[in-house]
Design a protein around this motif. Sequence first.
Motif, PDB file in Angstrom:
ATOM      1  N   SER A   1      26.158  36.295  24.415  1.00 43.79           N
ATOM      2  CA  SER A   1      24.729  36.596  24.480  1.00 43.79           C
ATOM      3  C   SER A   1      24.301  37.043  25.871  1.00 43.79           C
ATOM      4  CB  SER A   1      23.904  35.385  24.045  1.00 43.79           C
ATOM      5  OG  SER A   1      24.060  34.321  24.959  1.00 43.79           O
ATOM      6  N   SER A   2      25.245  37.163  26.782  1.00 43.29           N
ATOM      7  CA  SER A   2      24.932  37.563  28.150  1.00 43.29           C
ATOM      8  C   SER A   2      24.837  39.082  28.265  1.00 43.29           C
ATOM      9  CB  SER A   2      26.031  37.052  29.093  1.00 43.29           C
ATOM     10  OG  SER A   2      25.920  37.649  30.351  1.00 43.29           O
ATOM     11  N   ARG A   3      23.744  39.560  28.825  1.00 44.26           N
ATOM     12  CA  ARG A   3      23.593  41.002  29.053  1.00 44.26           C
ATOM     13  C   ARG A   3      24.602  41.483  30.088  1.00 44.26           C
ATOM     14  NH1 ARG A   3      17.456  40.807  30.376  1.00 44.26           N
ATOM     15  NH2 ARG A   3      18.277  38.904  31.248  1.00 44.26           N
TER      16      ARG A   3
ATOM     17  N   ALA B   1      24.133  49.131  22.284  1.00 48.90           N
ATOM     18  CA  ALA B   1      23.350  48.778  21.102  1.00 48.90           C
ATOM     19  C   ALA B   1      23.894  47.530  20.418  1.00 48.90           C
ATOM     20  CB  ALA B   1      23.338  49.946  20.119  1.00 48.90           C
ATOM     21  N   VAL B   2      25.199  47.449  20.264  1.00 55.87           N
ATOM     22  CA  VAL B   2      25.822  46.274  19.641  1.00 55.87           C
ATOM     23  C   VAL B   2      25.576  45.037  20.500  1.00 55.87           C
ATOM     24  CG1 VAL B   2      28.028  45.220  19.009  1.00 55.87           C
ATOM     25  CG2 VAL B   2      27.537  47.565  18.336  1.00 55.87           C
ATOM     26  N   GLY B   3      25.700  45.189  21.805  1.00 57.90           N
ATOM     27  CA  GLY B   3      25.463  44.072  22.711  1.00 57.90           C
ATOM     28  C   GLY B   3      24.045  43.546  22.614  1.00 57.90           C
ATOM     29  N   ALA B   4      23.077  44.447  22.539  1.00 55.15           N
ATOM     30  CA  ALA B   4      21.680  44.024  22.409  1.00 55.15           C
ATOM     31  C   ALA B   4      21.459  43.286  21.094  1.00 55.15           C
ATOM     32  CB  ALA B   4      20.761  45.237  22.495  1.00 55.15           C
ATOM     33  N   CYS B   5      22.030  43.770  20.010  1.00 56.31           N
ATOM     34  CA  CYS B   5      21.889  43.105  18.708  1.00 56.31           C
ATOM     35  C   CYS B   5      22.536  41.722  18.704  1.00 56.31           C
ATOM     36  CB  CYS B   5      22.496  43.969  17.600  1.00 56.31           C
ATOM     37  SG  CYS B   5      21.577  45.465  17.267  1.00 56.31           S
ATOM     38  N   VAL B   6      23.728  41.627  19.257  1.00 59.31           N
ATOM     39  CA  VAL B   6      24.429  40.338  19.305  1.00 59.31           C
ATOM     40  C   VAL B   6      23.649  39.341  20.151  1.00 59.31           C
ATOM     41  CG1 VAL B   6      26.499  39.182  20.176  1.00 59.31           C
ATOM     42  CG2 VAL B   6      26.721  41.255  18.830  1.00 59.31           C
ATOM     43  N   ALA B   7      23.181  39.770  21.312  1.00 56.78           N
ATOM     44  CA  ALA B   7      22.419  38.879  22.185  1.00 56.78           C
ATOM     45  C   ALA B   7      21.150  38.398  21.492  1.00 56.78           C
ATOM     46  CB  ALA B   7      22.079  39.582  23.492  1.00 56.78           C
ATOM     47  N   TYR B   8      20.458  39.285  20.799  1.00 58.27           N
ATOM     48  CA  TYR B   8      19.234  38.906  20.098  1.00 58.27           C
ATOM     49  C   TYR B   8      19.522  37.905  18.978  1.00 58.27           C
ATOM     50  CZ  TYR B   8      15.094  39.148  17.190  1.00 58.27           C
ATOM     51  OH  TYR B   8      14.001  38.814  16.448  1.00 58.27           O
ATOM     52  N   MET B   9      20.548  38.188  18.172  1.00 61.48           N
ATOM     53  CA  MET B   9      20.862  37.301  17.052  1.00 61.48           C
ATOM     54  C   MET B   9      21.290  35.918  17.534  1.00 61.48           C
ATOM     55  SD  MET B   9      22.705  39.736  14.210  1.00 61.48           S
ATOM     56  CE  MET B   9      23.956  40.357  15.298  1.00 61.48           C
ATOM     57  N   LEU B  10      22.109  35.852  18.569  1.00 68.15           N
ATOM     58  CA  LEU B  10      22.534  34.555  19.077  1.00 68.15           C
ATOM     59  C   LEU B  10      21.370  33.788  19.698  1.00 68.15           C
ATOM     60  CD1 LEU B  10      26.001  35.402  20.630  1.00 68.15           C
ATOM     61  CD2 LEU B  10      25.536  34.073  18.581  1.00 68.15           C
ATOM     62  N   ALA B  11      20.520  34.484  20.431  1.00 70.80           N
ATOM     63  CA  ALA B  11      19.370  33.812  21.042  1.00 70.80           C
ATOM     64  C   ALA B  11      18.429  33.264  19.976  1.00 70.80           C
ATOM     65  CB  ALA B  11      18.631  34.779  21.957  1.00 70.80           C
ATOM     66  N   GLU B  12      18.188  34.028  18.932  1.00 67.77           N
ATOM     67  CA  GLU B  12      17.327  33.555  17.840  1.00 67.77           C
ATOM     68  C   GLU B  12      17.972  32.385  17.110  1.00 67.77           C
ATOM     69  OE1 GLU B  12      14.150  34.359  16.712  1.00 67.77           O
ATOM     70  OE2 GLU B  12      14.120  35.292  18.683  1.00 67.77           O
TER      71      GLU B  12
END
Length: 73
Positions: free
Chosen positions: A11-13, A46-57
Amino acid sequence: MNRNDILRKLSSRKFWALLAALATSVLTASGAGDNTVLHVTGVIGAVGACVAYMLAEGISDAARGTGGDKAED
């Protein structure tokens, strides 16, 4: 390294920026064209942003469900 460490890294940018930079470097060194490098870097971002968002949520939902820290939307 436990599951929480892995989730935190995914989840790290910074991790996704590193992965995009590494892919850019490898593709450039291997002679790929500018278009290919741009497309691959865009997909990784794009994949990184989606993964980070899903894990954070997921983490905030889990904390809210178990009575942990109350994360506000």
